[in-house]
Design an enzyme around this catalytic site. Structure first.
Site, PDB file in Angstrom:
ATOM      1  N   ASN A  42      27.887 -46.064-169.036  1.00 27.56           N
ATOM      2  CA  ASN A  42      28.101 -47.416-168.517  1.00 27.56           C
ATOM      3  C   ASN A  42      29.503 -47.531-167.925  1.00 27.56           C
ATOM      4  OD1 ASN A  42      28.877 -47.248-171.300  1.00 27.56           O
ATOM      5  ND2 ASN A  42      28.793 -49.463-171.544  1.00 27.56           N
ATOM      6  N   ILE A  43      29.586 -48.331-166.871  1.00 20.61           N
ATOM      7  CA  ILE A  43      30.827 -48.499-166.112  1.00 20.61           C
ATOM      8  C   ILE A  43      31.017 -50.002-165.910  1.00 20.61           C
ATOM      9  CG2 ILE A  43      32.036 -47.968-163.955  1.00 20.61           C
ATOM     10  CD1 ILE A  43      30.006 -45.553-163.680  1.00 20.61           C
ATOM     11  N   GLU A  44      32.076 -50.544-166.516  1.00 18.98           N
ATOM     12  CA  GLU A  44      32.262 -51.999-166.500  1.00 18.98           C
ATOM     13  C   GLU A  44      33.237 -52.443-165.418  1.00 18.98           C
ATOM     14  OE1 GLU A  44      33.131 -52.966-170.610  1.00 18.98           O
ATOM     15  OE2 GLU A  44      30.999 -52.674-171.117  1.00 18.98           O
ATOM     16  N   CYS A  53      24.792 -50.105-166.284  1.00 17.85           N
ATOM     17  CA  CYS A  53      24.413 -49.469-167.550  1.00 17.85           C
ATOM     18  C   CYS A  53      24.304 -47.953-167.393  1.00 17.85           C
ATOM     19  CB  CYS A  53      23.062 -49.991-168.013  1.00 17.85           C
ATOM     20  SG  CYS A  53      23.072 -51.689-168.576  1.00 17.85           S
ATOM     21  N   GLU A  55      21.883 -45.993-168.266  1.00 20.75           N
ATOM     22  CA  GLU A  55      20.558 -45.548-167.794  1.00 20.75           C
ATOM     23  C   GLU A  55      20.480 -45.640-166.275  1.00 20.75           C
ATOM     24  OE1 GLU A  55      21.344 -47.717-170.134  1.00 20.75           O
ATOM     25  OE2 GLU A  55      19.784 -47.925-171.647  1.00 20.75           O
ATOM     26  N   CYS A  91      18.341 -52.172-171.642  1.00 19.79           N
ATOM     27  CA  CYS A  91      18.238 -53.601-171.318  1.00 19.79           C
ATOM     28  C   CYS A  91      17.055 -53.823-170.374  1.00 19.79           C
ATOM     29  CB  CYS A  91      19.539 -54.098-170.693  1.00 19.79           C
ATOM     30  SG  CYS A  91      19.731 -53.623-168.958  1.00 19.79           S
ATOM     31  N   CYS A  94      17.384 -52.291-166.828  1.00 23.67           N
ATOM     32  CA  CYS A  94      17.155 -50.831-166.823  1.00 23.67           C
ATOM     33  C   CYS A  94      15.684 -50.512-167.003  1.00 23.67           C
ATOM     34  CB  CYS A  94      17.999 -50.161-167.905  1.00 23.67           C
ATOM     35  SG  CYS A  94      19.757 -50.146-167.480  1.00 23.67           S
TER      36      CYS A  94
HETATM   37  N1  THU Z   1      24.640 -51.137-171.812  1.00 26.24           N
HETATM   38  C1  THU Z   1      24.147 -49.947-171.347  1.00 26.24           C
HETATM   39  O1  THU Z   1      24.843 -49.172-170.680  1.00 26.24           O
HETATM   40  N2  THU Z   1      22.871 -49.632-171.642  1.00 26.24           N
HETATM   41  C2  THU Z   1      22.079 -50.339-172.474  1.00 26.24           C
HETATM   42  O2  THU Z   1      20.978 -49.916-172.764  1.00 26.24           O
HETATM   43  C3  THU Z   1      22.544 -51.617-173.038  1.00 26.24           C
HETATM   44  C4  THU Z   1      23.860 -52.084-172.557  1.00 26.24           C
HETATM   45  C5  THU Z   1      26.050 -51.444-171.542  1.00 26.24           C
HETATM   46  C6  THU Z   1      26.337 -52.539-170.571  1.00 26.24           C
HETATM   47  C7  THU Z   1      27.731 -52.958-170.990  1.00 26.24           C
HETATM   48  O3  THU Z   1      28.705 -52.112-170.400  1.00 26.24           O
HETATM   49  C8  THU Z   1      27.746 -52.719-172.491  1.00 26.24           C
HETATM   50  O4  THU Z   1      26.678 -51.827-172.746  1.00 26.24           O
HETATM   51  C9  THU Z   1      27.570 -53.977-173.337  1.00 26.24           C
HETATM   52  O5  THU Z   1      26.479 -54.701-172.909  1.00 26.24           O
END
Ligand code: THU
Length: 137
Positions: A42-44, A53, A55, A91, A94
């Site tokens: 994941n990259i925010e 996310c 995935e 989520c 995804c």
């Molecule tokens: N996130 C994912 O990368 N995959 C998931 O299946 C659930 C959530 C990430 C998004 C965000 O960067 C962090 O988790 C919190 O929601």
């Protein structure tokens, strides 16, 4: 490629998660029918909504490299700076991306580590998916 190996790849991908806002790090490893594996984390973003996310990172890397056929994905996630303590499910967004490219029996491995792995199909986690078939009825 067995599921433990795919989980190892997901754990390695998780090391690169960029999570300064949620402090929740996720790793994914996507197994293509060609045998190739694409890792994703994941990259925010400071403006939150561009966050991607793990995935989807893995899927977008793979599709952008010409892959269209997939057999399985492994996902691991939890608070950053510690190994995963719980199972982290994809989520809704995804799940929809998975449904775009994968058949109903596509395998989803959700793991805490290489010993604790739950196994689902796409049909288990996204029944009644809205797909291309609904657009052209
Ligand atoms: N996130 C994912 O990368 N995959 C998931 O299946 C659930 C959530 C990430 C998004 C965000 O960067 C962090 O988790 C919190 O929601």
């Amino acid at each position: 490629m067995d599921k433990k190996e795919l989980v190892k790849e997901a754990l390695a991908a998780r090391e690169f998660a960029y999570t300064p806002y949620s402090h929740f790090s996720v790793g994914a490893a996507l197994l293509c029918k060609s045998g190739k594996i694409f890792r994703g984390c994941n990259i925010e973003s400071a403006s939150y909504t561009p966050t991607n996310c793990a995935e989807r990172t893995a899927f977008f890397k793979a599709v952008s490299e010409g892959e269209r056929e997939f057999s399985a994905i492994a996902v691991v996630g939890g608070p950053s700076e510690a190994p995963p303590v719980d199972f982290c499910f994809p989520c809704g967004v995804c799940r929809q991306v998975i449904a775009e490219f994968c058949s109903r029996d596509f395998k989803i491995y959700i793991a805490k580590n290489t010993e604790e792995i739950k196994e689902y199909s796409l049909d288990d986690i996204l029944p009644y998916a809205f797909t291309e078939k609904d657009l052209y009825k």
